[in-house]
Design an enzyme around this catalytic site. Structure first.
Site, PDB file in Angstrom:
ATOM      1  N   ARG A  53      28.877  -8.398  14.403  1.00 21.00           N
ATOM      2  CA  ARG A  53      29.942  -9.338  14.048  1.00 21.00           C
ATOM      3  C   ARG A  53      29.361 -10.542  13.307  1.00 21.00           C
ATOM      4  O   ARG A  53      30.026 -11.106  12.431  1.00 21.00           O
ATOM      5  CB  ARG A  53      30.643  -9.756  15.339  1.00 21.00           C
ATOM      6  CG  ARG A  53      31.727 -10.734  15.221  1.00 21.00           C
ATOM      7  CD  ARG A  53      33.029 -10.100  14.793  1.00 21.00           C
ATOM      8  NE  ARG A  53      34.096 -11.055  15.076  1.00 21.00           N
ATOM      9  CZ  ARG A  53      34.384 -12.083  14.297  1.00 21.00           C
ATOM     10  NH1 ARG A  53      33.753 -12.245  13.160  1.00 21.00           N
ATOM     11  NH2 ARG A  53      35.334 -12.945  14.657  1.00 21.00           N
ATOM     12  N   ASP A  90      42.734  -4.354  14.784  1.00 17.29           N
ATOM     13  CA  ASP A  90      43.485  -5.302  15.594  1.00 17.29           C
ATOM     14  C   ASP A  90      44.979  -5.083  15.368  1.00 17.29           C
ATOM     15  O   ASP A  90      45.379  -4.573  14.320  1.00 17.29           O
ATOM     16  CB  ASP A  90      43.121  -6.747  15.253  1.00 17.29           C
ATOM     17  CG  ASP A  90      43.585  -7.691  16.352  1.00 17.29           C
ATOM     18  OD1 ASP A  90      42.884  -7.818  17.372  1.00 17.29           O
ATOM     19  OD2 ASP A  90      44.692  -8.256  16.223  1.00 17.29           O
TER      20      ASP A  90
HETATM   21  O1  1CP Z   1      35.518 -12.660  17.805  1.00 18.65           O
HETATM   22  C1  1CP Z   1      35.772 -11.450  17.860  1.00 18.65           C
HETATM   23  O2  1CP Z   1      34.893 -10.592  17.656  1.00 18.65           O
HETATM   24  C2  1CP Z   1      37.214 -11.068  18.043  1.00 18.65           C
HETATM   25  C3  1CP Z   1      37.597 -10.584  19.406  1.00 18.65           C
HETATM   26  C4  1CP Z   1      38.570  -9.427  19.139  1.00 18.65           C
HETATM   27  C5  1CP Z   1      38.278  -8.064  19.225  1.00 18.65           C
HETATM   28  C6  1CP Z   1      36.973  -7.435  19.635  1.00 18.65           C
HETATM   29  C7  1CP Z   1      39.904  -9.551  18.677  1.00 18.65           C
HETATM   30  C8  1CP Z   1      40.619 -10.810  18.371  1.00 18.65           C
HETATM   31  N1  1CP Z   1      40.416  -8.285  18.484  1.00 18.65           N
HETATM   32  C9  1CP Z   1      39.459  -7.335  18.803  1.00 18.65           C
HETATM   33  C10 1CP Z   1      39.569  -5.871  18.661  1.00 18.65           C
HETATM   34  C11 1CP Z   1      40.745  -5.204  19.226  1.00 18.65           C
HETATM   35  N2  1CP Z   1      41.964  -5.790  19.455  1.00 18.65           N
HETATM   36  C12 1CP Z   1      40.839  -3.828  19.574  1.00 18.65           C
HETATM   37  C13 1CP Z   1      39.757  -2.766  19.315  1.00 18.65           C
HETATM   38  C14 1CP Z   1      38.563  -2.886  20.190  1.00 18.65           C
HETATM   39  C15 1CP Z   1      38.602  -2.201  21.503  1.00 18.65           C
HETATM   40  O3  1CP Z   1      39.626  -2.186  22.196  1.00 18.65           O
HETATM   41  O4  1CP Z   1      37.527  -1.680  21.889  1.00 18.65           O
HETATM   42  C16 1CP Z   1      42.117  -3.624  20.103  1.00 18.65           C
HETATM   43  C17 1CP Z   1      42.678  -2.334  20.669  1.00 18.65           C
HETATM   44  C18 1CP Z   1      42.815  -4.875  20.011  1.00 18.65           C
HETATM   45  C19 1CP Z   1      44.219  -5.037  20.399  1.00 18.65           C
HETATM   46  C20 1CP Z   1      44.792  -6.404  20.497  1.00 18.65           C
HETATM   47  N3  1CP Z   1      44.582  -7.506  19.696  1.00 18.65           N
HETATM   48  C21 1CP Z   1      45.794  -6.757  21.440  1.00 18.65           C
HETATM   49  C22 1CP Z   1      46.406  -5.800  22.441  1.00 18.65           C
HETATM   50  C23 1CP Z   1      45.520  -5.565  23.621  1.00 18.65           C
HETATM   51  C24 1CP Z   1      45.347  -6.756  24.545  1.00 18.65           C
HETATM   52  O5  1CP Z   1      44.188  -7.148  24.725  1.00 18.65           O
HETATM   53  O6  1CP Z   1      46.343  -7.249  25.088  1.00 18.65           O
HETATM   54  C25 1CP Z   1      46.134  -8.104  21.233  1.00 18.65           C
HETATM   55  C26 1CP Z   1      47.141  -8.912  22.018  1.00 18.65           C
HETATM   56  C27 1CP Z   1      45.366  -8.573  20.127  1.00 18.65           C
HETATM   57  C28 1CP Z   1      45.442  -9.915  19.492  1.00 18.65           C
HETATM   58  C29 1CP Z   1      44.144 -10.616  19.452  1.00 18.65           C
HETATM   59  N4  1CP Z   1      43.045 -10.135  18.792  1.00 18.65           N
HETATM   60  C30 1CP Z   1      41.972 -10.984  18.962  1.00 18.65           C
HETATM   61  C31 1CP Z   1      42.436 -12.090  19.755  1.00 18.65           C
HETATM   62  C32 1CP Z   1      41.602 -13.281  20.176  1.00 18.65           C
HETATM   63  C33 1CP Z   1      43.778 -11.845  20.046  1.00 18.65           C
HETATM   64  C34 1CP Z   1      44.726 -12.773  20.827  1.00 18.65           C
HETATM   65  C35 1CP Z   1      44.757 -12.416  22.278  1.00 18.65           C
HETATM   66  C36 1CP Z   1      45.697 -13.340  23.042  1.00 18.65           C
HETATM   67  O7  1CP Z   1      46.711 -13.838  22.505  1.00 18.65           O
HETATM   68  O8  1CP Z   1      45.426 -13.542  24.251  1.00 18.65           O
END
Ligand code: 1CP
Length: 364
Positions: A53, A90
Protein backbone atom coordinates in the site's frame (compact mmCIF):
# COMPACT_ATOMS: atom_id res chain seq x y z
CA UNK A 1 5.38 -21.27 5.09
CA UNK A 2 5.72 -25.08 5.05
CA UNK A 3 2.02 -25.52 5.35
CA UNK A 4 1.60 -24.26 1.81
CA UNK A 5 3.44 -27.25 0.36
CA UNK A 6 0.28 -29.31 0.14
CA UNK A 7 -1.54 -26.66 -1.87
CA UNK A 8 -1.86 -27.24 -5.59
CA UNK A 9 -0.86 -23.96 -7.21
CA UNK A 10 -1.69 -25.00 -10.78
CA UNK A 11 -4.00 -22.70 -12.70
CA UNK A 12 -7.41 -22.15 -11.16
CA UNK A 13 -9.06 -21.30 -14.48
CA UNK A 14 -10.11 -24.71 -15.68
CA UNK A 15 -11.14 -26.22 -12.35
CA UNK A 16 -14.78 -26.98 -11.78
CA UNK A 17 -16.14 -24.69 -9.07
CA UNK A 18 -18.69 -27.09 -7.72
CA UNK A 19 -16.18 -29.40 -6.04
CA UNK A 20 -14.64 -26.66 -3.96
CA UNK A 21 -15.42 -26.83 -0.25
CA UNK A 22 -16.54 -23.23 -0.07
CA UNK A 23 -19.01 -23.56 -2.95
CA UNK A 24 -20.35 -26.87 -1.62
CA UNK A 25 -21.08 -25.29 1.75
CA UNK A 26 -22.85 -22.32 0.14
CA UNK A 27 -24.95 -24.77 -1.87
CA UNK A 28 -26.20 -26.43 1.30
CA UNK A 29 -23.71 -29.16 2.21
CA UNK A 30 -22.49 -29.59 5.81
CA UNK A 31 -18.75 -29.62 5.04
CA UNK A 32 -16.43 -30.79 7.85
CA UNK A 33 -14.21 -29.06 8.77
CA UNK A 34 -16.04 -26.00 7.47
CA UNK A 35 -14.49 -23.81 4.79
CA UNK A 36 -12.92 -20.66 6.18
CA UNK A 37 -12.22 -17.12 5.01
CA UNK A 38 -12.19 -13.81 6.89
CA UNK A 39 -13.78 -10.51 6.04
CA UNK A 40 -11.05 -7.92 5.39
CA UNK A 41 -8.50 -10.74 5.26
CA UNK A 42 -6.53 -8.54 2.88
CA UNK A 43 -5.63 -5.29 4.52
CA UNK A 44 -3.80 -3.50 7.22
CA UNK A 45 -3.32 -6.34 9.71
CA UNK A 46 -0.80 -7.78 7.20
CA UNK A 47 2.66 -6.17 7.05
CA UNK A 48 2.98 -7.27 3.42
CA UNK A 49 -0.22 -5.30 2.65
CA UNK A 50 1.10 -2.20 4.42
CA UNK A 51 4.31 -2.45 2.37
CA UNK A 52 2.37 -2.84 -0.88
CA UNK A 53 0.00 0.00 0.00
CA UNK A 54 2.97 2.30 0.71
CA UNK A 55 3.72 2.06 -3.02
CA UNK A 56 0.48 3.84 -3.81
CA UNK A 57 -0.87 6.42 -1.40
CA UNK A 58 -4.07 6.89 -3.39
CA UNK A 59 -6.41 4.10 -2.27
CA UNK A 60 -8.71 4.22 -5.31
CA UNK A 61 -5.73 4.09 -7.68
CA UNK A 62 -4.48 1.14 -5.66
CA UNK A 63 -7.87 -0.59 -6.18
CA UNK A 64 -7.73 0.15 -9.93
CA UNK A 65 -4.20 -1.21 -10.34
CA UNK A 66 -4.57 -4.87 -11.46
CA UNK A 67 -0.98 -5.61 -10.35
CA UNK A 68 -1.40 -4.26 -6.82
CA UNK A 69 -5.00 -5.44 -6.33
CA UNK A 70 -4.07 -8.96 -7.50
CA UNK A 71 -1.17 -9.10 -5.08
CA UNK A 72 -3.28 -7.75 -2.19
CA UNK A 73 -5.98 -10.38 -2.90
CA UNK A 74 -3.44 -13.22 -2.87
CA UNK A 75 -1.49 -12.14 0.22
CA UNK A 76 -3.82 -13.68 2.84
CA UNK A 77 -4.12 -16.85 0.75
CA UNK A 78 -0.34 -17.21 0.65
CA UNK A 79 -0.03 -16.60 4.34
CA UNK A 80 -2.98 -18.58 5.72
CA UNK A 81 -4.12 -20.94 2.93
CA UNK A 82 -7.79 -19.92 3.32
CA UNK A 83 -10.60 -21.56 1.31
CA UNK A 84 -11.70 -18.36 -0.43
CA UNK A 85 -10.05 -15.19 -1.64
CA UNK A 86 -12.04 -11.96 -1.90
CA UNK A 87 -11.36 -9.57 -4.75
CA UNK A 88 -9.40 -6.59 -3.45
CA UNK A 89 -11.49 -3.51 -4.18
CA UNK A 90 -13.96 -1.34 -2.31
CA UNK A 91 -17.71 -0.78 -2.27
CA UNK A 92 -17.17 2.91 -3.13
CA UNK A 93 -15.88 2.24 -6.66
CA UNK A 94 -19.54 2.40 -7.74
CA UNK A 95 -20.15 6.06 -6.77
CA UNK A 96 -16.70 6.81 -8.15
CA UNK A 97 -17.54 5.12 -11.47
CA UNK A 98 -20.82 7.06 -11.62
CA UNK A 99 -18.92 10.34 -11.45
CA UNK A 100 -19.27 11.30 -7.78
CA UNK A 101 -16.16 12.81 -6.21
CA UNK A 102 -14.72 10.07 -3.91
CA UNK A 103 -11.51 10.26 -1.92
CA UNK A 104 -10.02 8.16 0.87
CA UNK A 105 -8.36 10.37 3.43
CA UNK A 106 -5.69 8.70 5.52
CA UNK A 107 -6.91 7.98 9.10
CA UNK A 108 -10.28 9.65 8.36
CA UNK A 109 -11.87 7.30 5.84
CA UNK A 110 -13.88 8.02 2.71
CA UNK A 111 -14.97 11.54 1.74
CA UNK A 112 -17.59 12.07 -0.97
CA UNK A 113 -19.19 15.15 -2.46
CA UNK A 114 -22.67 14.48 -0.98
CA UNK A 115 -25.98 14.31 -2.83
CA UNK A 116 -29.22 15.21 -1.05
CA UNK A 117 -32.05 15.40 -3.60
CA UNK A 118 -33.30 14.01 -6.92
CA UNK A 119 -31.83 16.99 -8.78
CA UNK A 120 -28.31 16.05 -7.61
CA UNK A 121 -28.59 12.64 -9.27
CA UNK A 122 -28.34 14.27 -12.69
CA UNK A 123 -24.55 14.32 -12.41
CA UNK A 124 -24.46 10.54 -12.48
CA UNK A 125 -23.58 8.96 -15.77
CA UNK A 126 -23.81 5.22 -16.30
CA UNK A 127 -22.41 5.23 -19.82
CA UNK A 128 -18.76 4.86 -18.81
CA UNK A 129 -19.37 2.42 -15.95
CA UNK A 130 -17.67 -0.65 -17.38
CA UNK A 131 -14.77 1.29 -18.92
CA UNK A 132 -14.14 2.83 -15.53
CA UNK A 133 -14.35 -0.55 -13.80
CA UNK A 134 -12.37 -2.44 -16.46
CA UNK A 135 -9.27 -2.65 -14.19
CA UNK A 136 -11.41 -4.54 -11.63
CA UNK A 137 -12.44 -7.10 -14.26
CA UNK A 138 -8.80 -7.38 -15.37
CA UNK A 139 -7.79 -7.97 -11.73
CA UNK A 140 -10.25 -10.88 -11.52
CA UNK A 141 -8.77 -12.47 -14.67
CA UNK A 142 -5.26 -12.19 -13.21
CA UNK A 143 -6.23 -13.54 -9.78
CA UNK A 144 -7.88 -16.57 -11.38
CA UNK A 145 -4.61 -17.44 -13.11
CA UNK A 146 -2.70 -17.39 -9.84
CA UNK A 147 -5.11 -18.78 -7.27
CA UNK A 148 -4.57 -22.32 -5.91
CA UNK A 149 -7.03 -24.59 -7.63
CA UNK A 150 -9.00 -25.49 -4.49
CA UNK A 151 -9.48 -21.83 -3.51
CA UNK A 152 -12.64 -19.97 -4.57
CA UNK A 153 -12.74 -16.34 -5.63
CA UNK A 154 -15.46 -14.11 -4.16
CA UNK A 155 -16.62 -10.98 -5.97
CA UNK A 156 -18.54 -8.34 -4.08
CA UNK A 157 -20.37 -5.04 -4.01
CA UNK A 158 -22.01 -2.89 -1.37
CA UNK A 159 -25.80 -3.16 -1.11
CA UNK A 160 -27.65 -0.09 -2.43
CA UNK A 161 -28.65 1.06 1.07
CA UNK A 162 -25.10 1.01 2.45
CA UNK A 163 -23.57 2.64 -0.64
CA UNK A 164 -26.34 5.28 -0.57
CA UNK A 165 -25.44 6.20 3.03
CA UNK A 166 -21.90 7.12 1.92
CA UNK A 167 -23.21 9.02 -1.10
CA UNK A 168 -25.69 11.05 0.96
CA UNK A 169 -23.73 11.53 4.21
CA UNK A 170 -20.55 12.31 2.28
CA UNK A 171 -18.60 9.61 4.14
CA UNK A 172 -18.93 7.40 7.21
CA UNK A 173 -21.68 8.35 9.63
CA UNK A 174 -22.81 7.71 13.20
CA UNK A 175 -26.56 8.16 12.77
CA UNK A 176 -27.29 8.18 8.98
CA UNK A 177 -29.59 11.09 9.68
CA UNK A 178 -29.49 12.71 6.24
CA UNK A 179 -30.04 9.46 4.38
CA UNK A 180 -32.80 8.25 6.66
CA UNK A 181 -34.60 11.60 6.63
CA UNK A 182 -34.50 11.70 2.82
CA UNK A 183 -35.88 8.13 2.70
CA UNK A 184 -38.76 9.04 5.07
CA UNK A 185 -39.62 12.46 3.67
CA UNK A 186 -39.31 11.76 -0.02
CA UNK A 187 -39.32 8.02 -0.68
CA UNK A 188 -40.00 8.55 -4.38
CA UNK A 189 -36.93 10.64 -4.98
CA UNK A 190 -34.76 8.50 -2.66
CA UNK A 191 -35.84 5.43 -4.61
CA UNK A 192 -34.35 7.05 -7.73
CA UNK A 193 -30.95 6.81 -6.05
CA UNK A 194 -31.60 3.25 -4.86
CA UNK A 195 -32.83 2.21 -8.34
CA UNK A 196 -29.71 3.67 -9.94
CA UNK A 197 -27.62 1.63 -7.50
CA UNK A 198 -29.65 -1.53 -8.19
CA UNK A 199 -29.02 -1.12 -11.93
CA UNK A 200 -25.30 -0.37 -11.69
CA UNK A 201 -24.60 -2.92 -8.96
CA UNK A 202 -26.37 -5.72 -10.86
CA UNK A 203 -24.43 -4.92 -14.05
CA UNK A 204 -21.18 -4.68 -12.11
CA UNK A 205 -21.66 -8.02 -10.35
CA UNK A 206 -22.67 -9.77 -13.59
CA UNK A 207 -19.44 -8.49 -15.16
CA UNK A 208 -17.44 -9.75 -12.18
CA UNK A 209 -18.97 -13.19 -12.71
CA UNK A 210 -18.24 -13.03 -16.46
CA UNK A 211 -14.62 -12.25 -15.54
CA UNK A 212 -14.38 -15.32 -13.27
CA UNK A 213 -15.59 -14.82 -9.69
CA UNK A 214 -17.24 -17.97 -8.33
CA UNK A 215 -19.46 -16.50 -5.60
CA UNK A 216 -20.78 -13.06 -4.69
CA UNK A 217 -21.07 -11.31 -1.34
CA UNK A 218 -23.34 -8.27 -1.00
CA UNK A 219 -22.27 -6.11 1.96
CA UNK A 220 -25.10 -4.22 3.66
CA UNK A 221 -22.97 -3.02 6.54
CA UNK A 222 -25.49 -0.45 7.76
CA UNK A 223 -28.75 -2.38 7.21
CA UNK A 224 -29.09 -2.71 11.00
CA UNK A 225 -30.05 0.94 11.53
CA UNK A 226 -33.33 0.48 9.64
CA UNK A 227 -36.61 -0.32 11.44
CA UNK A 228 -38.62 -3.23 9.92
CA UNK A 229 -40.67 -1.38 7.25
CA UNK A 230 -37.66 0.62 6.13
CA UNK A 231 -35.47 -2.48 6.19
CA UNK A 232 -37.85 -4.22 3.84
CA UNK A 233 -38.04 -1.28 1.46
CA UNK A 234 -34.40 -0.14 1.35
CA UNK A 235 -32.33 -3.16 2.35
CA UNK A 236 -34.27 -6.31 1.43
CA UNK A 237 -36.12 -5.29 -1.77
CA UNK A 238 -33.12 -3.79 -3.66
CA UNK A 239 -30.88 -6.78 -2.83
CA UNK A 240 -33.65 -9.17 -3.89
CA UNK A 241 -33.86 -7.40 -7.25
CA UNK A 242 -30.06 -7.53 -7.74
CA UNK A 243 -30.06 -11.26 -7.01
CA UNK A 244 -33.00 -11.83 -9.37
CA UNK A 245 -31.00 -10.19 -12.17
CA UNK A 246 -27.82 -12.11 -11.38
CA UNK A 247 -29.81 -15.37 -11.38
CA UNK A 248 -31.24 -14.62 -14.81
CA UNK A 249 -27.81 -14.77 -16.42
CA UNK A 250 -25.90 -16.85 -13.86
CA UNK A 251 -28.30 -19.14 -11.98
CA UNK A 252 -25.55 -21.28 -10.42
CA UNK A 253 -23.44 -18.58 -8.81
CA UNK A 254 -24.01 -18.58 -5.04
CA UNK A 255 -24.79 -15.26 -3.38
CA UNK A 256 -24.07 -14.41 0.26
CA UNK A 257 -26.05 -11.55 1.77
CA UNK A 258 -24.68 -9.63 4.75
CA UNK A 259 -27.42 -7.44 6.27
CA UNK A 260 -25.23 -6.55 9.24
CA UNK A 261 -27.17 -5.85 12.43
CA UNK A 262 -30.47 -7.14 11.00
CA UNK A 263 -31.32 -9.10 14.19
CA UNK A 264 -34.65 -10.92 13.89
CA UNK A 265 -34.98 -9.69 10.33
CA UNK A 266 -32.23 -12.08 9.28
CA UNK A 267 -34.96 -14.73 9.01
CA UNK A 268 -37.10 -12.71 6.61
CA UNK A 269 -34.01 -11.77 4.62
CA UNK A 270 -32.86 -15.41 4.41
CA UNK A 271 -36.32 -16.46 3.21
CA UNK A 272 -37.02 -13.69 0.74
CA UNK A 273 -33.84 -12.12 -0.66
CA UNK A 274 -32.91 -15.12 -2.80
CA UNK A 275 -29.54 -15.61 -1.09
CA UNK A 276 -27.73 -18.97 -0.84
CA UNK A 277 -26.18 -17.89 2.46
CA UNK A 278 -26.33 -15.11 5.02
CA UNK A 279 -23.32 -13.75 6.82
CA UNK A 280 -24.11 -13.31 10.51
CA UNK A 281 -22.72 -10.49 12.61
CA UNK A 282 -21.43 -11.30 16.11
CA UNK A 283 -24.59 -10.17 17.92
CA UNK A 284 -26.61 -13.07 16.45
CA UNK A 285 -26.95 -15.95 18.97
CA UNK A 286 -25.56 -19.04 17.26
CA UNK A 287 -28.11 -21.52 18.69
CA UNK A 288 -30.95 -19.30 17.49
CA UNK A 289 -29.39 -19.03 14.03
CA UNK A 290 -28.80 -22.79 13.83
CA UNK A 291 -32.47 -23.34 14.57
CA UNK A 292 -34.04 -20.52 12.60
CA UNK A 293 -31.72 -19.66 9.72
CA UNK A 294 -29.61 -22.70 8.87
CA UNK A 295 -32.69 -24.70 7.76
CA UNK A 296 -33.43 -21.92 5.22
CA UNK A 297 -29.95 -21.29 3.82
CA UNK A 298 -26.24 -21.67 4.59
CA UNK A 299 -24.80 -19.45 7.31
CA UNK A 300 -21.44 -17.72 7.53
CA UNK A 301 -19.82 -16.02 10.51
CA UNK A 302 -19.84 -14.99 13.28
CA UNK A 303 -16.72 -14.76 15.46
CA UNK A 304 -16.39 -11.36 17.15
CA UNK A 305 -13.46 -9.57 15.50
CA UNK A 306 -12.41 -8.35 18.96
CA UNK A 307 -12.24 -11.95 20.27
CA UNK A 308 -9.79 -12.61 17.42
CA UNK A 309 -7.83 -9.50 18.30
CA UNK A 310 -7.75 -10.54 21.99
CA UNK A 311 -6.73 -14.13 21.16
CA UNK A 312 -5.96 -16.75 23.84
CA UNK A 313 -8.49 -18.81 25.79
CA UNK A 314 -11.49 -16.59 25.07
CA UNK A 315 -10.96 -16.82 21.33
CA UNK A 316 -10.62 -20.62 21.55
CA UNK A 317 -13.89 -20.88 23.50
CA UNK A 318 -15.75 -18.66 21.06
CA UNK A 319 -14.47 -20.60 18.05
CA UNK A 320 -15.57 -23.87 19.69
CA UNK A 321 -19.02 -22.52 20.48
CA UNK A 322 -19.57 -21.42 16.88
CA UNK A 323 -18.26 -24.66 15.39
CA UNK A 324 -20.45 -26.71 17.70
CA UNK A 325 -23.61 -24.76 16.96
CA UNK A 326 -23.27 -24.82 13.18
CA UNK A 327 -21.56 -28.16 12.52
CA UNK A 328 -24.81 -29.96 11.66
CA UNK A 329 -25.64 -27.85 8.62
CA UNK A 330 -24.17 -25.75 5.82
CA UNK A 331 -21.66 -23.36 7.33
CA UNK A 332 -18.68 -21.19 6.37
CA UNK A 333 -16.44 -20.03 9.21
CA UNK A 334 -15.86 -16.26 9.23
CA UNK A 335 -15.91 -13.21 11.48
CA UNK A 336 -18.98 -11.14 12.33
CA UNK A 337 -17.28 -8.13 10.69
CA UNK A 338 -13.88 -7.34 9.18
CA UNK A 339 -10.49 -8.10 10.78
CA UNK A 340 -9.26 -5.09 12.72
CA UNK A 341 -5.90 -3.64 11.62
CA UNK A 342 -4.37 -4.24 15.09
CA UNK A 343 -5.05 -8.01 14.97
CA UNK A 344 -1.84 -10.03 15.51
CA UNK A 345 -1.05 -12.49 12.71
CA UNK A 346 -0.38 -15.37 15.19
CA UNK A 347 -3.99 -15.06 16.41
CA UNK A 348 -5.24 -15.57 12.85
CA UNK A 349 -2.85 -18.51 12.39
CA UNK A 350 -4.18 -20.09 15.57
CA UNK A 351 -7.77 -19.54 14.41
CA UNK A 352 -7.08 -21.31 11.11
CA UNK A 353 -5.46 -24.19 12.98
CA UNK A 354 -8.44 -24.50 15.36
CA UNK A 355 -11.06 -24.53 12.61
CA UNK A 356 -9.09 -26.99 10.49
CA UNK A 357 -8.45 -29.33 13.44
CA UNK A 358 -12.14 -29.87 13.98
CA UNK A 359 -13.78 -33.09 12.88
CA UNK A 360 -17.31 -34.44 13.29
CA UNK A 361 -16.32 -36.41 16.41
CA UNK A 362 -15.26 -33.23 18.21
CA UNK A 363 -18.82 -32.03 18.10
CA UNK A 364 -20.50 -35.31 18.90
O1 1CP B 1 -5.78 2.41 4.13
C1 1CP B 1 -6.19 1.38 3.57
O2 1CP B 1 -5.40 0.54 3.10
C2 1CP B 1 -7.67 1.27 3.37
C3 1CP B 1 -8.40 0.33 4.27
C4 1CP B 1 -9.43 -0.36 3.37
C5 1CP B 1 -9.34 -1.64 2.83
C6 1CP B 1 -8.24 -2.65 3.06
C7 1CP B 1 -10.61 0.24 2.85
C8 1CP B 1 -11.08 1.62 3.09
N1 1CP B 1 -11.22 -0.67 2.02
C9 1CP B 1 -10.48 -1.84 1.97
C10 1CP B 1 -10.75 -3.03 1.14
C11 1CP B 1 -12.09 -3.61 1.16
N2 1CP B 1 -13.25 -2.95 1.48
C12 1CP B 1 -12.43 -4.95 0.80
C13 1CP B 1 -11.46 -5.98 0.21
C14 1CP B 1 -10.48 -6.52 1.18
C15 1CP B 1 -10.88 -7.69 1.99
O3 1CP B 1 -12.02 -7.79 2.46
O4 1CP B 1 -9.99 -8.54 2.22
C16 1CP B 1 -13.81 -5.09 1.00
C17 1CP B 1 -14.64 -6.34 0.81
C18 1CP B 1 -14.31 -3.81 1.42
C19 1CP B 1 -15.73 -3.54 1.66
C20 1CP B 1 -16.13 -2.27 2.32
N3 1CP B 1 -15.62 -1.00 2.17
C21 1CP B 1 -17.26 -2.17 3.18
C22 1CP B 1 -18.18 -3.32 3.51
C23 1CP B 1 -17.61 -4.24 4.54
C24 1CP B 1 -17.48 -3.65 5.94
O5 1CP B 1 -16.35 -3.63 6.43
O6 1CP B 1 -18.50 -3.25 6.52
C25 1CP B 1 -17.37 -0.84 3.59
C26 1CP B 1 -18.41 -0.27 4.53
C27 1CP B 1 -16.33 -0.10 2.95
C28 1CP B 1 -16.10 1.37 3.02
C29 1CP B 1 -14.75 1.72 3.49
N4 1CP B 1 -13.60 1.36 2.82
C30 1CP B 1 -12.49 1.80 3.51
C31 1CP B 1 -12.97 2.51 4.67
C32 1CP B 1 -12.10 3.18 5.71
C33 1CP B 1 -14.36 2.45 4.63
C34 1CP B 1 -15.33 3.11 5.63
C35 1CP B 1 -15.71 2.17 6.72
C36 1CP B 1 -16.67 2.83 7.71
O7 1CP B 1 -17.47 3.72 7.34
O8 1CP B 1 -16.63 2.41 8.89
Amino acid sequence: MDKLNHIDWSENNMTSNVNKKFIRALKGEAVVPPPLWLMRQAGRHLEEYRALRAKNKNFLKFCYSPDLATEATLQPILRYGLDAAILFSDILVIPDALGQQVEFVSREGPKLDPVSKAEDLKIFDRSGLHDHLAPVYETITRIKKKLPKETSLIGFAGAPWTVATYMVEGGSSKDYQKTRTWAYQSPQSFSMLIDLLVDTTSDYLIRQIDAGVEAIQIFDSWAGVLPPGQFEQWALAPVKEIIRRICQSHPDIPVIGFPRGAGFQYVKYAKEAGVDAVSLDSTVPVEWAAENIQPICAVQGNLDNLALLAGGEIMEQEVCRILQAFSGGPFVFNLGHGILPETPVPHVERLVELVRARSTQDHG
